[in-house]
Design a protein around this motif. Sequence first.
Motif, mmCIF file in Angstrom:
data_model
loop_
_atom_site.group_PDB
_atom_site.id
_atom_site.type_symbol
_atom_site.label_atom_id
_atom_site.label_comp_id
_atom_site.label_asym_id
_atom_site.label_seq_id
_atom_site.Cartn_x
_atom_site.Cartn_y
_atom_site.Cartn_z
ATOM 1 N N ARG A 1 0.828 -1.212 0.000
ATOM 2 C CA ARG A 1 0.000 0.000 0.000
ATOM 3 C C ARG A 1 0.861 1.260 0.000
ATOM 4 O O ARG A 1 0.593 2.215 -0.726
ATOM 5 C CB ARG A 1 -0.942 -0.003 1.205
ATOM 6 N N ARG A 2 1.923 1.264 0.769
ATOM 7 C CA ARG A 2 2.777 2.455 0.880
ATOM 8 C C ARG A 2 3.751 2.597 -0.289
ATOM 9 O O ARG A 2 4.417 3.621 -0.418
ATOM 10 C CB ARG A 2 3.488 2.441 2.228
ATOM 11 N N THR A 3 3.797 1.601 -1.163
ATOM 12 C CA THR A 3 4.619 1.698 -2.371
ATOM 13 C C THR A 3 3.939 2.566 -3.423
ATOM 14 O O THR A 3 4.605 3.301 -4.162
ATOM 15 C CB THR A 3 4.899 0.286 -2.930
ATOM 16 N N VAL A 4 2.630 2.540 -3.492
ATOM 17 C CA VAL A 4 1.892 3.256 -4.546
ATOM 18 C C VAL A 4 2.214 4.754 -4.570
ATOM 19 O O VAL A 4 2.551 5.292 -5.630
ATOM 20 C CB VAL A 4 0.378 2.995 -4.436
ATOM 21 N N PRO A 5 2.151 5.491 -3.446
ATOM 22 C CA PRO A 5 2.450 6.921 -3.524
ATOM 23 C C PRO A 5 3.906 7.233 -3.868
ATOM 24 O O PRO A 5 4.216 8.344 -4.305
ATOM 25 C CB PRO A 5 2.078 7.463 -2.144
ATOM 26 N N ALA A 6 4.791 6.273 -3.715
ATOM 27 C CA ALA A 6 6.197 6.498 -4.058
ATOM 28 C C ALA A 6 6.391 6.712 -5.556
ATOM 29 O O ALA A 6 7.414 7.248 -5.978
ATOM 30 C CB ALA A 6 7.049 5.330 -3.578
ATOM 31 N N LEU A 7 5.404 6.317 -6.363
ATOM 32 C CA LEU A 7 5.506 6.523 -7.814
ATOM 33 C C LEU A 7 5.685 7.996 -8.159
ATOM 34 O O LEU A 7 6.304 8.333 -9.162
ATOM 35 C CB LEU A 7 4.263 5.989 -8.532
ATOM 36 N N ASN A 8 5.124 8.868 -7.333
ATOM 37 C CA ASN A 8 5.198 10.305 -7.592
ATOM 38 C C ASN A 8 6.081 11.044 -6.589
ATOM 39 O O ASN A 8 6.077 12.273 -6.565
ATOM 40 C CB ASN A 8 3.793 10.914 -7.573
ATOM 41 N N ALA A 9 6.814 10.318 -5.761
ATOM 42 C CA ALA A 9 7.634 10.943 -4.728
ATOM 43 C C ALA A 9 8.902 11.533 -5.350
ATOM 44 O O ALA A 9 9.377 11.088 -6.384
ATOM 45 C CB ALA A 9 8.005 9.932 -3.654
ATOM 46 N N ALA A 10 9.432 12.535 -4.661
ATOM 47 C CA ALA A 10 10.716 13.107 -5.064
ATOM 48 C C ALA A 10 11.815 12.098 -4.745
ATOM 49 O O ALA A 10 11.675 11.244 -3.865
ATOM 50 C CB ALA A 10 10.956 14.410 -4.308
ATOM 51 N N SER A 11 12.922 12.213 -5.451
ATOM 52 C CA SER A 11 14.046 11.318 -5.214
ATOM 53 C C SER A 11 14.475 11.373 -3.757
ATOM 54 O O SER A 11 14.525 12.444 -3.146
ATOM 55 C CB SER A 11 15.231 11.736 -6.108
ATOM 56 N N GLY A 12 14.748 10.219 -3.199
ATOM 57 C CA GLY A 12 15.166 10.141 -1.809
ATOM 58 C C GLY A 12 14.890 8.781 -1.233
ATOM 59 O O GLY A 12 14.547 7.838 -1.942
ATOM 60 N N ILE A 13 15.007 8.686 0.085
ATOM 61 C CA ILE A 13 14.788 7.443 0.813
ATOM 62 C C ILE A 13 13.489 7.544 1.600
ATOM 63 O O ILE A 13 13.265 8.524 2.308
ATOM 64 C CB ILE A 13 15.964 7.160 1.758
ATOM 65 N N VAL A 14 12.637 6.536 1.458
ATOM 66 C CA VAL A 14 11.376 6.450 2.200
ATOM 67 C C VAL A 14 11.445 5.182 3.058
ATOM 68 O O VAL A 14 11.636 4.090 2.527
ATOM 69 C CB VAL A 14 10.159 6.382 1.242
ATOM 70 N N VAL A 15 11.299 5.356 4.354
ATOM 71 C CA VAL A 15 11.314 4.213 5.274
ATOM 72 C C VAL A 15 9.880 3.703 5.407
ATOM 73 O O VAL A 15 8.958 4.476 5.701
ATOM 74 C CB VAL A 15 11.901 4.604 6.640
ATOM 75 N N VAL A 16 9.694 2.407 5.182
ATOM 76 C CA VAL A 16 8.368 1.789 5.218
ATOM 77 C C VAL A 16 8.381 0.730 6.324
ATOM 78 O O VAL A 16 8.763 -0.418 6.103
ATOM 79 C CB VAL A 16 8.020 1.160 3.848
ATOM 80 N N THR A 17 7.991 1.147 7.523
ATOM 81 C CA THR A 17 7.990 0.262 8.682
ATOM 82 C C THR A 17 6.748 0.531 9.536
ATOM 83 O O THR A 17 6.109 1.576 9.398
ATOM 84 C CB THR A 17 9.243 0.443 9.559
ATOM 85 N N ASP A 18 6.462 -0.393 10.441
ATOM 86 C CA ASP A 18 5.385 -0.200 11.416
ATOM 87 C C ASP A 18 5.803 0.778 12.503
ATOM 88 O O ASP A 18 4.956 1.362 13.155
ATOM 89 C CB ASP A 18 5.037 -1.523 12.101
ATOM 90 N N ASP A 19 7.082 0.882 12.716
ATOM 91 C CA ASP A 19 7.603 1.623 13.872
ATOM 92 C C ASP A 19 7.496 3.125 13.697
ATOM 93 O O ASP A 19 7.756 3.676 12.700
ATOM 94 C CB ASP A 19 9.071 1.236 14.107
#
Length: 190
Positions: free
Chosen positions: A172-190
């Motif tokens: 689910r959290r991968t979908v918005p990354a299609l339009n995200a600016a270049s960088g690192i996105v942490v995808v965790t429960d924490d």
Amino acid sequence: MRVFVAGASGVIGLRLLPLLVAAGHEVAAMTRSPGKLQRLRDLGAEAVLCDAFDADALREMVVAFQPQAVVNELTDLPDQPAARNDANARMRREGTRNLLAAVKAARAPHFVAQSIAWQLPGEGGAAVGELERLVLGANGVVLRYGRLYGPGTYYENEKPEPPRVHVDEAARRTVPALNAASGIVVVTDD
């Protein structure tokens, strides 16, 4: 948007495809396993048979689809967790390089690649670092997933140590990354 998903028959890819299709995207779903093509079609994607290590064929497939975004969910994981995984390290390095060359040839403006939110020792860690440098150097987005848990993962019935994320939430959290600016996105429960 036209989205090419490499590694689409993996645990995240199989959850990501229906989300992308439901959002109205046209999706090409790549696997190297002929037996998995029909399942990708059943999820609403155009199924593509290609091995990420065949750079010429990969470039041809990506260029032919003309994607606006490419998602790298490529892995080569054993059925059981292992302390060392040279095959997955190779996939992170060579598979990512080949996919980025295909992205460049296709002039796809968006690139998203999975990574991990914890440190691996030795060659595995070096391969993660190389993948992230390659992706960020190409102005892409790195998704640092926590240890996956839920159906189809190594942790189907219990939660792993942090950082962690349920596999459905990771997709689910991968979908918005299609339009995200270049960088690192942490995808965790924490």
